[in-house]
Design an enzyme around this catalytic site. Structure first.
Site, PDB file in Angstrom:
ATOM      1  N   ASP A 234      -9.749   7.831   3.541  1.00  0.00           N
ATOM      2  CA  ASP A 234      -9.294   7.042   2.380  1.00  0.00           C
ATOM      3  C   ASP A 234     -10.186   5.818   2.186  1.00  0.00           C
ATOM      4  O   ASP A 234      -9.705   4.700   2.037  1.00  0.00           O
ATOM      5  CB  ASP A 234      -7.838   6.625   2.556  1.00  0.00           C
TER       6      ASP A 234
ATOM      7  N   GLY B  75       0.818  -1.202   0.000  1.00  0.00           N
ATOM      8  CA  GLY B  75       0.000   0.000   0.000  1.00  0.00           C
ATOM      9  C   GLY B  75       0.851   1.251   0.000  1.00  0.00           C
ATOM     10  O   GLY B  75       2.075   1.198  -0.119  1.00  0.00           O
TER      11      GLY B  75
ATOM     12  N   VAL C 295       2.303  -5.434   3.711  1.00  0.00           N
ATOM     13  CA  VAL C 295       1.628  -6.273   4.711  1.00  0.00           C
ATOM     14  C   VAL C 295       2.048  -7.729   4.493  1.00  0.00           C
ATOM     15  O   VAL C 295       1.978  -8.246   3.380  1.00  0.00           O
ATOM     16  CB  VAL C 295       0.094  -6.140   4.612  1.00  0.00           C
TER      17      VAL C 295
END
Length: 733
Positions: free
Chosen positions: A526, A410, A415
């Protein structure tokens, strides 16, 4: 006269050696021009096609100027400097912007596509000179946008280029072309009669820090731009490295070649790496004091007289030493050596332990540990609720951050999937960068998530502050993102209309809780389908709170630097940089349209037409073409009334005037109302079946235009809620 021939021979040998070395360390291809003006042209670059590795590295030397000017023919840019470390500084032509009161998308005139050159993310910034201008830089590779806003202040003496008359933002890595969207105001009414509103261009950071205040609009035509280049072929005694790879692969992954230690020259040329004669270097030769320096290939050695038993000191009593004395001396020496080694080992271990502890404490402070403690204490929370994981524990859980464990990347980090020692599966978020600006997002996400305990918000399990890069540990969400299920459907679990409606209700419920039921209102900032995760039972989980903000109850709006994702961003926020709860409502409206149409928020086709999914949807609704843009998987289900009411609600969420959008609490009520309508239609269908059994047929006109149903219909809130609606949104701890 007898000494003359040897002297002449020595001089000739010295001259030959000097000539050989000069030829050996030449950076250009043999028999090729090495310089153009004041610029050295190293191979694989070359002046002319025969002197370069290929057409991408061909340099044209223009002799019409004084000094001569080198041009890179493949990209038609003047070269200001060429480095063997994979860097070229080129002169970028710059032209002024045309004033535009509406959002305008534009490409940078120079494109590097099809060449080995990329725009350096480490050494460049995107500069905006002039005001008032708002600019967003598109980067498909990272799926998000970066940008900045420059406001006017004629009396300002600020030269930092951080928002007053000038602003700057980072550039994503490995770009070969730039596409940006800008909006400006014509200054002809206030300053002069020029139609120019300033400049937008990538430029070397050093120039932006030192030279931008000197420019004048009538003289400003070009600026230095740092490019990275790759050519992995290399000769002997050379190695290829990652450029600027100081534990930071994010900014640059360009490869370049260099000679091994003990060699110098051009690693790209055959035989281009020449051995360094360390013995001719007085500094290195000092290590051989009292001995003779002998040069070797890639190194050197020192030979002392004792090495050849020359002038070795001798003891006259050597022959009289007894074997016992020799044994005692040997044993004593061995014990002394063992004790010394043991003491050294213990000391080294203690020092390393101390250094490691100091390093962890240093990282804890640098990663915002003190700020995190302060934030959590002011929110009446404590670190007891947020577990502090050790770096060793998380490294073991992720198999030392193995590439195979990556779940996704991201804007703020990567992640990884991990398994703790107690068997729990977790998701570990590792930030890409460690500068102070990014640490603010990290601390913010910890503080925000520590205040949230909601069934439709991803749960934060803990964090790690003792590593160079800060880490967050979340519950593992099994079934990926909503974006994947909409745009890459799984045949084993298709998203039916009923499931889409439920997911929308769950997202709306989470946002309503954040806006009104949390201890302090929280704006996510977001919301998009990639930030909505689906658990093992396909329930929605809102994630990625890195850019979220808590807002004081008496604060009407939140003003920040422009952040968000193109296609989901509130147009009102784009213009004013003021974020309100209605900005989250707009982003949620885009997600609703995604659920309806199965289309992406931004596609290359619509981008060229200047349309986002939201604009396309609103125009289709206006023209009464709703059912022409719906996802076929939605149309297959007999739920037209529900779909129309859902679409009308989405249209209201996408209203350009934020004050006319519903609140998230109202959105929840209306979505629950749609569920009640659905349940009522099922009841009516059962009644219809019963009536047909009694030969009382009810005819329905299939040509009825459902798109004419108004989405502004009043819903009785007393009947709109299902029994589930009265359950508390906040989960019990």
């Amino acid at each position: 006269m007898k000494l003359l021939p040897p002297l002449i021979l020595r001089i000739i040998s010295s001259l030959c050696l000097t000539t050989t070395l000069a030829l050996a360390i030449s950076m250009s291809k043999p028999d090729c021009q090495e310089k153009c003006g004041n610029i050295t042209i190293p191979y694989p670059f070359g002046i002319g096609s025969e002197c370069s590795a290929n057409s991408n590295f061909t340099v044209i030397c223009q002799n019409s100027t004084n000094p001569s000017t080198p041009f890179l023919s493949s990209i038609n840019m003047e070269a200001l400097n060429i480095s063997m470390l994979g860097i070229v500084i080129a002169k970028l032509p710059v032209s002024p912007l045309n004033c535009s009161d509406v959002q305008t998308t534009q490409y940078l005139a120079t494109s590097l596509l099809g060449t080995p050159f990329t725009i350096s993310a480490e050494y460049n910034k995107l500069a905006v000179l002039g005001c008032p201008i708002t600019v967003f830089l598109h980067a498909e590779a990272i799926g998000s946008m970066v940008g900045c806003r420059a406001d006017c202040n004629a009396n300002s003496t600020d030269t930092s280029c951080n928002g007053v008359n000038c602003c700057q933002t980072t550039i994503p890595p490995r770009l070969q072309e730039l596409q940006y969207t800008y909006q400006s105001i014509n200054r002809a009414n206030t300053n002069n009669n020029s139609s120019s509103c300033g400049y937008v261009f990538p430029v070397e950071s050093k120039w932006l820090q030192e030279d931008y205040t000197r420019y004048k609009s009538q003289e400003f035509r070009s600026a230095p731009l740092v490019l990275e280049w790759e050519f992995v072929e290399y000769s002997d005694n050379a190695t290829c490295l990652y450029a600027n790879n100081y534990g930071n692969d994010y900014l640059s992954a360009a490869q370049y070649c260099s000679c091994y230690g003990g060699f110098e020259g051009n690693p790209y040329l055959p035989g281009g790496c020449i051995d360094i004669d360390e013995c001719s270097n007085p500094t290195l030769n000092n290590y051989c004091t009292g001995g003779t320096c002998i040069n070797t290939i890639g190194s050197f050695t020192c030979q002392h007289p004792d090495d050849n038993n020359i002038n070795r000191w001798s003891d006259p009593d050597d022959n009289n030493r007894s074997p016992i004395k020799i044994a005692f001396i040997g044993i004593g020496s061995a014990l002394g050596a063992i004790i010394l080694l043991l003491a050294s080992w213990m000391s080294t271990k203690a020092i390393r332990k101390k250094i490691k502890a100091n390093r962890k404490h240093k990282f804890f402070k640098r990663n915002g540990g003190l700020l995190l403690q302060q934030q959590l204490s002011t929110t009446h929370n404590s670190l007891d609720k947020t577990k502090l994981f050790s770096s060793k524990e998380l490294a073991q859980a992720t198999d030392r951050y193995n590439e195979n464990r990556i779940l996704g990347r991201g804007g703020q980090g990567t992640v990884y999937k991990g398994m703790l020692t107690d068997g729990r599966i977790v998701a570990v978020k590792k930030s890409k960068r460690v500068d102070e600006g990014d640490l603010e997002y990290f601390i913010n996400e910890v503080v925000i998530l520590s205040q949230i305990n909601h069934r439709n918000v991803v749960k934060l399990l803990g964090c790690c502050l003792e590593t160079e890069v800060p880490l967050l540990v979340y519950e593992f969400i099994l079934n990926g993102t909503l974006f994947q299920h909409i745009h890459d459907p799984n045949e084993e679990f298709p998203l039916s209309w009923e499931i889409r409606l439920r997911i929308a209700r769950e997202i709306a419920g989470a946002l309503s809780y954040l806006h009104s039921a949390a201890s302090a209102p929280i704006y996510h900032r977001d919301i998009k389908s990639t930030n909505i995760l689906l658990d093992d039972k396909y329930h929605a989980k809102v994630s990625d709170f890195g850019t979220s903000r808590s807002v004081a109850i008496d604060q009407t709006h939140l003003t920040t630097r422009v952040l968000g994702t193109f296609g989901y961003l509130d147009p009102e926020y784009f213009r004013s940089s003021q974020f309100t709860e209605k900005s989250d409502v707009y982003s949620f409206g885009v997600v609703m349209v995604e659920l309806l149409t199965g289309e992406k928020a931004v596609t290359s086709v619509r981008a060229e037409e200047g349309k986002s999914l939201a604009i396309h949807f609103l125009q289709s609704m206006e023209e009464n073409h709703l059912f022409e843009i719906l996802d076929p998987r939605v149309l297959r289900e007999d739920s037209k009334e529900d779909i129309v009411v859902f679409a009308e609600l989405a249209r209201r969420c996408l209203h350009l005037n934020g004050k006319k959008r519903p609140t998230m609490k109202e959105v929840v009520v209306e979505l629950e109302g749609i569920q009640m309508l659905k349940e009522g239609s099922v009841f009516m269908q059962n009644q219809e079946n019963d009536s047909r059994d009694q030969n009382n047929t009810i005819d329905v006109d299939e040509s009825y235009d459902f798109s004419s149903i108004s989405g502004n219909m009043d819903l009785d809130t007393n009947t709109a809620y299902s029994p589930d609606a009265h359950r508390p949104l906040l989960d019990e701890p």
